[in-house]
Design a protein around this motif. Structure first.
Motif, PDB file in Angstrom:
ATOM      1  N   UNK A 235       0.453  -1.289  -0.149  1.00 49.06           N
ATOM      2  CA  UNK A 235       0.023  -0.125  -0.160  1.00 49.06           C
ATOM      3  C   UNK A 235       0.612   0.901  -0.417  1.00 49.06           C
ATOM      4  N   UNK A 236       2.383   1.365   0.035  1.00 48.32           N
ATOM      5  CA  UNK A 236       2.761   2.254  -0.384  1.00 48.32           C
ATOM      6  C   UNK A 236       2.797   3.183  -1.283  1.00 48.32           C
ATOM      7  N   UNK A 237       2.809   4.208  -1.144  1.00 45.86           N
ATOM      8  CA  UNK A 237       3.460   4.841  -2.117  1.00 45.86           C
ATOM      9  C   UNK A 237       4.726   5.638  -2.265  1.00 45.86           C
ATOM     10  N   UNK A 238       5.186   5.925  -3.679  1.00 45.20           N
ATOM     11  CA  UNK A 238       6.493   7.217  -3.716  1.00 45.20           C
ATOM     12  C   UNK A 238       5.409   7.408  -4.749  1.00 45.20           C
ATOM     13  N   UNK A 239       6.631   9.028  -4.717  1.00 45.20           N
ATOM     14  CA  UNK A 239       6.189  10.414  -6.318  1.00 45.20           C
ATOM     15  C   UNK A 239       7.234   9.762  -6.728  1.00 45.20           C
ATOM     16  N   UNK A 240       7.015  10.705  -8.196  1.00 44.95           N
ATOM     17  CA  UNK A 240       8.453  10.866  -8.587  1.00 44.95           C
ATOM     18  C   UNK A 240       8.494  12.688  -8.559  1.00 44.95           C
ATOM     19  N   UNK A 241       9.344  13.386  -8.367  1.00 43.33           N
ATOM     20  CA  UNK A 241       9.673  14.453  -7.986  1.00 43.33           C
ATOM     21  C   UNK A 241       9.303  14.886  -9.522  1.00 43.33           C
ATOM     22  N   UNK A 242       8.529  16.041  -9.542  1.00 47.72           N
ATOM     23  CA  UNK A 242       8.122  17.185 -10.886  1.00 47.72           C
ATOM     24  C   UNK A 242       9.100  17.211 -12.096  1.00 47.72           C
ATOM     25  N   UNK A 243       9.971  17.555 -11.145  1.00 40.08           N
ATOM     26  CA  UNK A 243      11.285  18.013 -12.199  1.00 40.08           C
ATOM     27  C   UNK A 243      11.275  16.809 -13.104  1.00 40.08           C
ATOM     28  N   UNK A 244      11.715  15.811 -12.779  1.00 39.65           N
ATOM     29  CA  UNK A 244      11.521  14.495 -13.769  1.00 39.65           C
ATOM     30  C   UNK A 244      10.418  14.673 -14.553  1.00 39.65           C
ATOM     31  N   UNK A 245       9.425  14.404 -13.901  1.00 40.26           N
ATOM     32  CA  UNK A 245       8.249  14.844 -15.049  1.00 40.26           C
ATOM     33  C   UNK A 245       8.646  15.693 -15.853  1.00 40.26           C
ATOM     34  N   UNK A 246       8.697  16.506 -15.850  1.00 32.64           N
ATOM     35  CA  UNK A 246       9.283  17.644 -16.319  1.00 32.64           C
ATOM     36  C   UNK A 246      10.059  17.251 -17.629  1.00 32.64           C
ATOM     37  N   UNK A 247      11.064  16.541 -17.153  1.00 33.29           N
ATOM     38  CA  UNK A 247      11.920  16.774 -18.914  1.00 33.29           C
ATOM     39  C   UNK A 247      11.341  15.084 -19.314  1.00 33.29           C
ATOM     40  N   UNK A 248      10.983  14.264 -18.825  1.00 37.89           N
ATOM     41  CA  UNK A 248       9.964  13.149 -19.548  1.00 37.89           C
ATOM     42  C   UNK A 248       8.974  14.194 -20.422  1.00 37.89           C
ATOM     43  N   UNK A 249       8.193  14.959 -19.735  1.00 33.99           N
ATOM     44  CA  UNK A 249       7.269  15.494 -21.144  1.00 33.99           C
ATOM     45  C   UNK A 249       8.025  16.776 -22.529  1.00 33.99           C
ATOM     46  N   UNK A 250       9.679  16.778 -21.763  1.00 37.53           N
ATOM     47  CA  UNK A 250      10.192  17.174 -23.008  1.00 37.53           C
ATOM     48  C   UNK A 250      11.133  16.441 -23.892  1.00 37.53           C
ATOM     49  N   UNK A 251      10.933  14.885 -23.736  1.00 41.15           N
ATOM     50  CA  UNK A 251      11.861  13.831 -24.489  1.00 41.15           C
ATOM     51  C   UNK A 251      10.215  13.079 -25.166  1.00 41.15           C
ATOM     52  N   UNK A 252       8.390  13.992 -24.970  1.00 42.54           N
ATOM     53  CA  UNK A 252       7.597  12.391 -24.999  1.00 42.54           C
ATOM     54  C   UNK A 252       7.654  12.496 -26.528  1.00 42.54           C
ATOM     55  N   UNK A 253       8.447  13.793 -26.912  1.00 36.29           N
ATOM     56  CA  UNK A 253       7.906  13.587 -29.114  1.00 36.29           C
ATOM     57  C   UNK A 253       8.557  12.467 -29.352  1.00 36.29           C
ATOM     58  N   UNK A 254       9.975  11.927 -28.711  1.00 31.46           N
ATOM     59  CA  UNK A 254      10.837  10.929 -28.646  1.00 31.46           C
ATOM     60  C   UNK A 254      10.322   9.421 -28.705  1.00 31.46           C
ATOM     61  N   UNK A 255       9.824   9.367 -27.457  1.00 34.31           N
ATOM     62  CA  UNK A 255       9.392   8.344 -26.494  1.00 34.31           C
ATOM     63  C   UNK A 255       8.150   8.060 -27.096  1.00 34.31           C
ATOM     64  N   UNK A 256       6.895   8.950 -26.875  1.00 33.80           N
ATOM     65  CA  UNK A 256       5.183   8.661 -27.006  1.00 33.80           C
ATOM     66  C   UNK A 256       5.144   7.353 -28.103  1.00 33.80           C
ATOM     67  N   UNK A 257       4.824   5.648 -27.886  1.00 35.35           N
ATOM     68  CA  UNK A 257       4.565   4.584 -28.620  1.00 35.35           C
ATOM     69  C   UNK A 257       3.949   5.628 -30.067  1.00 35.35           C
ATOM     70  N   UNK A 258       2.432   6.333 -29.614  1.00 34.86           N
ATOM     71  CA  UNK A 258       1.645   6.549 -31.035  1.00 34.86           C
ATOM     72  C   UNK A 258       2.805   7.398 -31.897  1.00 34.86           C
TER      73      UNK A 258
END
Length: 443
Positions: A235-258
């Motif tokens: 039941x434990x939950x750990x969240x990814x830091x927002x800064x890391x999430x923002x980096x994922x968003x910046x690279x989304x065009x290269x990684x999004x499967x669609x």
């Protein structure tokens, strides 16, 4: 304590004991991920499709190897012949047998087919890449489904803990008001209210456990695995830091499967264009053969019967060039060009849609995190308020109705906190899927 109150206390005690009286195996998130990857039917089918696409890219399906074939035959005829020759008596021949045997070994190889083999082979490799992306999409969708069930199960487990604690407090309150009633400090109404609350809390706990069992079965279906009836989840939950999430968003065009799928489709369409041009080019084939023939012929009025056997080699080169095919090649070229332009338009459309979905998912994720943090503070406030109310209730400074209200406020705060926590985590999972990082994240 009367019999009715004793019944409520014993029933609620057995309810909690039956829940905690067995050893419970913990199904971790990593174990659930491994199980769904190993057992889920949809993922297995997708992996089979990848294997087929990989087989298609092999040398045996490339068209670069020659073809070798053999042909064998036997002919037999039985005839009657009447030969009438001027100046001679007619010659009547019956049951004349003729037999022919043949065998050959033929080799054919295409030296040039207008670059068709090259383009087709490259296209098959791209289709293999596309099948891998389609399998990845299936895995991501299945994992998202699995996590939605897993975290819903975790939320229900936490709710059960909250309801068990609520029931325990209600039992404690019932005991206290029973003692107070026996010593004449309160009237019977307070006891009846406490009994009703114990019954309601017991019913709520039973219903929540039923919901928990139903979701356990849902998880078993997703994992395609028979799970122990007594298992629990982490039941434990750990969240990814927002800064890391923002980096994922910046690279989304290269990684999004669609987006990656439409890019592969665009390359495949480019090779369709190239393949359509091969209709204007010649074809050059090399062939070779080894043959053996035997003819057994009956005698004729002019020649005696004979047996002829021949064997030998033959080879050659053939050139074919379709100078005009009625305009079919031209139409294929035009259609391939239009299809390529459509793929480009679809690519831009998907990029816009994915960017919108990511932005919406990110805003949703931030809002749910904010609500989660507020609910966490709200729980702390209600716990503090309930602790003070509980002490005042023990001292007789407030009545049982005020105690119950504080208890319900705490219950609502805790269940709302559980909902907010797992909603925020699911929003994070959905955002990771859109940015193409779901399979790169450890949970």
């Amino acid at each position: 304590m009367n019999r009715k109150s004793a019944f409520y206390l014993v029933f609620s005690f057995l309810l909690v004991f039956s829940w905690k009286g067995h050893a419970q195996e913990v199904l971790t998130k990593s174990e659930a991920v491994k199980s769904v990857l190993d057992n889920n039917y949809g993922i297995k089918i997708a992996e089979n499709d990848v294997e087929i696409a990989e087989n298609n890219t092999g040398i045996l399906n490339s068209g670069y190897l020659p073809s070798l074939s053999t042909n064998m035959g036997w002919d037999f005829s039985l005839q009657d012949r009447l030969a009438e020759i001027e100046g001679r008596d007619p010659l009547d021949q019956n049951d004349l047998e003729t037999q022919r045997y043949n065998a050959s070994l033929d080799l054919n190889y295409t030296l040039f087919d207008g670059m068709g083999r090259i383009y087709n082979y490259e296209q098959l490799k791209l289709e293999h890449n596309l099948s891998q992306l389609e399998a990845r999409e299936t895995i991501e969708n299945t994992l998202t489904q699995m996590f939605s069930v897993y975290y819903e199960l975790a939320r229900r487990f936490k709710n059960v803990e909250v309801l068990e604690n609520t029931l325990s407090l209600s039992r404690e309150r019932l005991q206290r008001v029973e003692y107070q009633f026996n010593y004449g400090q309160i009237n019977k109404l307070a006891v009846l209210n406490a009994e009703v609350d114990v019954a309601n809390d017991s019913i709520n706990l039973i219903n929540e456990k039923q919901n928990l069992d139903n979701i356990k079965r849902d998880l078993s279906v997703v994992l395609n695995e028979e799970l122990s009836a007594e298992f629990v989840v982490d039941t434990t939950v750990n969240f990814i830091p927002i800064l890391e999430i923002e980096n994922f968003i910046d690279e989304a065009e290269d990684n999004n499967v669609s987006i990656r799928q439409i890019k592969e489709n665009l390359l495949i369409s480019e090779y369709d264009r190239k393949l359509s041009f091969t209709g204007y080019l010649p074809r050059l084939d090399l062939f070779g053969s080894y043959g053996w023939n035997r003819n057994i012929s009956p005698e004729s009025p002019f020649f005696p019967g004979s047996v002829q056997t021949t064997k030998g080699y033959s080879a050659g080169v053939s050139l074919s060039w379709n100078l005009f095919d009625g305009g079919q090649t031209s139409v294929r070229i035009q259609n391939a060009k239009v299809a390529y332009e459509s793929q480009q338009l679809q690519k831009e459309q998907i990029k816009i849609s994915v960017a919108r979905d990511i932005k919406n998912a990110f805003e949703n994720y931030k809002n749910r995190l904010y609500i989660y943090n507020l609910q966490e503070k709200n729980v702390a406030t209600n716990e503090n308020n309930f602790d003070r109310t509980r002490e005042q209730f023990k001292l007789g400074q407030i009545n049982s109705v005020e105690f119950r209200q504080a208890q319900l406020n705490l219950l609502n705060a805790q269940t709302s906190y559980n909902l907010a926590k797992y909603d925020a985590k699911l929003a994070e999972v959905q955002l990771l899927q859109l940015t193409g990082q779901l399979l790169n994240t450890e949970f």
